[in-house]
Write a protein that holds these residues in place. Structure first.
Motif, mmCIF file in Angstrom:
data_model
loop_
_atom_site.group_PDB
_atom_site.id
_atom_site.type_symbol
_atom_site.label_atom_id
_atom_site.label_comp_id
_atom_site.label_asym_id
_atom_site.label_seq_id
_atom_site.Cartn_x
_atom_site.Cartn_y
_atom_site.Cartn_z
ATOM 1 N N THR A 216 -21.461 -54.788 -27.134
ATOM 2 C CA THR A 216 -21.583 -53.839 -28.247
ATOM 3 C C THR A 216 -22.082 -52.484 -27.745
ATOM 4 O OG1 THR A 216 -23.824 -54.666 -28.682
ATOM 5 C CG2 THR A 216 -22.009 -55.650 -29.943
ATOM 6 N N GLU A 217 -22.887 -52.492 -26.677
ATOM 7 C CA GLU A 217 -23.361 -51.240 -26.089
ATOM 8 C C GLU A 217 -22.187 -50.421 -25.563
ATOM 9 O OE1 GLU A 217 -26.568 -49.772 -22.683
ATOM 10 O OE2 GLU A 217 -25.497 -51.679 -22.431
ATOM 11 N N PHE A 218 -21.292 -51.092 -24.833
ATOM 12 C CA PHE A 218 -20.115 -50.392 -24.328
ATOM 13 C C PHE A 218 -19.271 -49.855 -25.480
ATOM 14 C CE2 PHE A 218 -15.594 -50.349 -23.395
ATOM 15 C CZ PHE A 218 -15.544 -49.545 -22.274
ATOM 16 N N THR A 219 -19.045 -50.674 -26.492
ATOM 17 C CA THR A 219 -18.214 -50.267 -27.629
ATOM 18 C C THR A 219 -18.773 -49.012 -28.287
ATOM 19 O OG1 THR A 219 -17.530 -52.548 -28.026
ATOM 20 C CG2 THR A 219 -17.271 -51.001 -29.853
ATOM 21 N N ARG A 220 -20.072 -48.980 -28.489
ATOM 22 C CA ARG A 220 -20.707 -47.814 -29.121
ATOM 23 C C ARG A 220 -20.483 -46.554 -28.291
ATOM 24 N NH1 ARG A 220 -25.692 -46.144 -27.845
ATOM 25 N NH2 ARG A 220 -26.297 -48.203 -27.027
ATOM 26 N N MET A 221 -20.638 -46.667 -26.983
ATOM 27 C CA MET A 221 -20.474 -45.508 -26.109
ATOM 28 C C MET A 221 -19.005 -45.096 -25.989
ATOM 29 S SD MET A 221 -23.192 -46.461 -23.095
ATOM 30 C CE MET A 221 -24.941 -46.598 -23.441
ATOM 31 N N TRP A 222 -18.125 -46.091 -25.922
ATOM 32 C CA TRP A 222 -16.693 -45.801 -25.807
ATOM 33 C C TRP A 222 -16.205 -45.021 -27.021
ATOM 34 C CZ3 TRP A 222 -13.167 -45.975 -22.030
ATOM 35 C CH2 TRP A 222 -11.814 -45.889 -22.386
ATOM 36 N N ASP A 223 -16.675 -45.378 -28.178
ATOM 37 C CA ASP A 223 -16.225 -44.731 -29.415
ATOM 38 C C ASP A 223 -16.706 -43.286 -29.528
ATOM 39 O OD1 ASP A 223 -14.875 -46.987 -30.160
ATOM 40 O OD2 ASP A 223 -16.439 -47.749 -31.486
ATOM 41 N N GLU A 224 -17.660 -42.889 -28.700
ATOM 42 C CA GLU A 224 -18.114 -41.496 -28.695
ATOM 43 C C GLU A 224 -17.143 -40.570 -27.972
ATOM 44 O OE1 GLU A 224 -21.944 -41.705 -26.943
ATOM 45 O OE2 GLU A 224 -22.871 -42.691 -28.667
ATOM 46 N N HIS A 225 -16.262 -41.134 -27.150
ATOM 47 C CA HIS A 225 -15.189 -40.411 -26.449
ATOM 48 C C HIS A 225 -15.723 -39.258 -25.582
ATOM 49 C CE1 HIS A 225 -10.592 -40.085 -26.717
ATOM 50 N NE2 HIS A 225 -10.980 -39.460 -25.624
ATOM 51 N N GLN A 226 -16.790 -39.517 -24.835
ATOM 52 C CA GLN A 226 -17.285 -38.554 -23.859
ATOM 53 C C GLN A 226 -16.496 -38.704 -22.556
ATOM 54 O OE1 GLN A 226 -19.739 -36.208 -24.562
ATOM 55 N NE2 GLN A 226 -19.438 -37.014 -26.646
ATOM 56 N N VAL A 227 -16.303 -37.596 -21.842
ATOM 57 C CA VAL A 227 -15.504 -37.596 -20.612
ATOM 58 C C VAL A 227 -16.281 -36.888 -19.512
ATOM 59 C CG1 VAL A 227 -13.349 -36.862 -19.525
ATOM 60 C CG2 VAL A 227 -13.360 -37.577 -21.929
ATOM 61 N N SER A 228 -16.321 -37.502 -18.314
ATOM 62 C CA SER A 228 -17.020 -36.875 -17.197
ATOM 63 C C SER A 228 -16.595 -37.521 -15.890
ATOM 64 C CB SER A 228 -18.533 -37.004 -17.357
ATOM 65 O OG SER A 228 -19.202 -36.509 -16.212
ATOM 66 N N ARG A 229 -16.512 -36.700 -14.833
ATOM 67 C CA ARG A 229 -16.268 -37.216 -13.482
ATOM 68 C C ARG A 229 -17.564 -37.259 -12.663
ATOM 69 N NH1 ARG A 229 -11.255 -37.689 -11.233
ATOM 70 N NH2 ARG A 229 -9.464 -36.850 -12.360
ATOM 71 N N ALA A 230 -18.658 -36.770 -13.221
ATOM 72 C CA ALA A 230 -19.902 -36.688 -12.464
ATOM 73 C C ALA A 230 -20.431 -38.073 -12.129
ATOM 74 C CB ALA A 230 -20.942 -35.923 -13.277
ATOM 75 N N PRO A 231 -20.991 -38.243 -10.926
ATOM 76 C CA PRO A 231 -21.623 -39.522 -10.587
ATOM 77 C C PRO A 231 -22.770 -39.819 -11.541
ATOM 78 C CG PRO A 231 -21.297 -38.166 -8.630
ATOM 79 C CD PRO A 231 -21.012 -37.298 -9.810
ATOM 80 N N ALA A 232 -23.186 -41.074 -11.583
ATOM 81 C CA ALA A 232 -24.245 -41.495 -12.491
ATOM 82 C C ALA A 232 -25.569 -40.809 -12.137
ATOM 83 C CB ALA A 232 -24.406 -43.002 -12.433
ATOM 84 N N PRO A 233 -26.479 -40.686 -13.124
ATOM 85 C CA PRO A 233 -27.799 -40.101 -12.847
ATOM 86 C C PRO A 233 -28.582 -40.945 -11.848
ATOM 87 C CG PRO A 233 -27.379 -40.263 -15.220
ATOM 88 C CD PRO A 233 -26.308 -41.057 -14.536
ATOM 89 N N MET A 234 -29.712 -40.417 -11.427
ATOM 90 C CA MET A 234 -30.570 -41.104 -10.454
ATOM 91 C C MET A 234 -30.908 -42.516 -10.932
ATOM 92 S SD MET A 234 -34.347 -40.007 -9.089
ATOM 93 C CE MET A 234 -35.208 -40.811 -10.432
ATOM 94 N N VAL A 235 -30.872 -43.454 -9.996
ATOM 95 C CA VAL A 235 -31.201 -44.840 -10.316
ATOM 96 C C VAL A 235 -32.309 -45.313 -9.379
ATOM 97 C CG1 VAL A 235 -29.408 -45.752 -8.768
ATOM 98 C CG2 VAL A 235 -30.271 -47.172 -10.637
ATOM 99 N N SER A 236 -33.256 -46.058 -9.921
ATOM 100 C CA SER A 236 -34.363 -46.598 -9.135
ATOM 101 C C SER A 236 -34.231 -48.115 -9.081
ATOM 102 C CB SER A 236 -35.707 -46.211 -9.752
ATOM 103 O OG SER A 236 -35.860 -44.806 -9.758
ATOM 104 N N VAL A 237 -34.404 -48.663 -7.887
ATOM 105 C CA VAL A 237 -34.195 -50.087 -7.655
ATOM 106 C C VAL A 237 -35.450 -50.675 -7.022
ATOM 107 C CG1 VAL A 237 -32.808 -51.767 -6.373
ATOM 108 C CG2 VAL A 237 -31.721 -49.748 -7.370
ATOM 109 N N LEU A 238 -35.773 -51.908 -7.392
ATOM 110 C CA LEU A 238 -36.908 -52.608 -6.787
ATOM 111 C C LEU A 238 -36.402 -53.671 -5.825
ATOM 112 C CD1 LEU A 238 -39.943 -53.143 -6.620
ATOM 113 C CD2 LEU A 238 -39.661 -54.819 -8.476
#
Length: 291
Positions: A216-238
């Motif tokens: 449902t998270e994907f569906t909500r975001m997909w329906d917003e129809h945003q477009v971008s080629r930029a890499p994902a924001p900073m990610v922190s991993v443990l």
């Protein structure tokens, strides 16, 4: 495009076609030479026939006239004139078109990207994806941090599925829920670009449909129809062995295929690079122990 620039480009295209036509003999393209020929290479009507177009249309191209050639026309000309990869790319450039990229067969990793992935193996987690973002290769650091994904069946090896559905890439992430939301939005905006590049074909439509059904998270975001080629924001991993790792993404597009390389780079001012070096030593010691 300014008129003088367009005129120069048309003339360059016309000259390129003439030169390539003159460089081909009938024997080179499987034609018989039963009569005496007045031209050193192929005739215009022969090129037109090989390229599946009218002779009149081809003549206008060699005369710097006529409309902008379509992608289909250019593909026919490249095939008829036996153009190599660089010549083909140049033909599309002169015609003002984007050269279509060629998908690699399933399981075949683009050698250009594979070489870069291996070159950064000691310092950066990295992975290669196909044109639907299914992972085809990972280096050891990436596999260590996120688990083995390349080669998994179905969508299990797809980067979007790993984030929204299976959770494989989300489990080690330390970012807040708000930041993870931003990462997810970036992924969906990027998938929008991929789907459009593929012309909303059957495989792309199936991936989107399955993601919508499973998340449902994907569906909500997909329906917003945003477009971008930029890499994902900073990610922190443990990582249990070395602690917190803070990464920025970088994206590299292949010049010869539809594949992409994603690499994670240490955020400046953090101890991430030092900890990655330590992790590399840990992995090296583990390999030595098992020999």
């Amino acid at each position: 495009m300014p008129e003088n620039t367009e005129s120069t480009t048309r003339e360059a295209l016309a000259d390129f076609l003439r030169r390539r036509r003159d460089a081909l003999s009938p024997e080179m393209v499987g034609l018989q030479t039963g009569q005496r020929r007045r031209t050193p290479g192929l005739r215009r009507d022969e090129v037109a026939r090989l390229a599946n177009m009218s002779t009149t249309y081809y003549e206008r191209l060699e005369q710097s006239r006529g409309p902008q050639p379509s992608a289909a026309i250019l593909a026919g000309l490249a095939r008829a004139l036996r153009l190599g990869p660089d010549e083909r790319a140049y033909l599309y450039l002169l015609a003002g078109r984007t050269e279509p990229t060629v998908a690699k067969p399933d399981g075949v990793v683009d050698p250009e990207l594979l070489s870069v992935m291996r070159a950064v193996a000691a310092t950066s987690p990295a992975f290669v994806v196909d044109d639907l973002a299914t992972v085809t290769a990972q280096n050891e650091l990436h596999t260590t941090l996120f688990g083995l994904v390349a080669g998994l069946p179905g969508w299990e090896g797809n980067m979007f599925w790993c984030w929204f559905c299976s959770g494989r890439w989300r489990r080690p992430v330390l970012n807040s829920a708000e930041h993870q939301e931003a990462i997810g939005r970036n992924y969906v905006a990027y998938l929008r670009v991929i789907v459009a590049e593929r012309g909303y074909d059957t495989a792309a439509a199936a991936l989107v449909a399955d993601l919508r059904m499973a998340s449902t998270e994907f569906t909500r975001m997909w329906d917003e129809h945003q477009v971008s080629r930029a890499p994902a924001p900073m990610v922190s991993v443990l990582d249990d062995r070395v602690g917190r790792l803070d990464f920025d993404y970088a994206l590299m597009m292949s010049s010869r295929s539809r594949q992409r390389l994603f690499s994670l780079h240490a955020v400046p001012g953090t101890p991430t690079q030092l900890r990655l070096t330590r992790l590399s030593y840990v992995l090296g010691d583990a390999v030595s122990t098992h020999r």
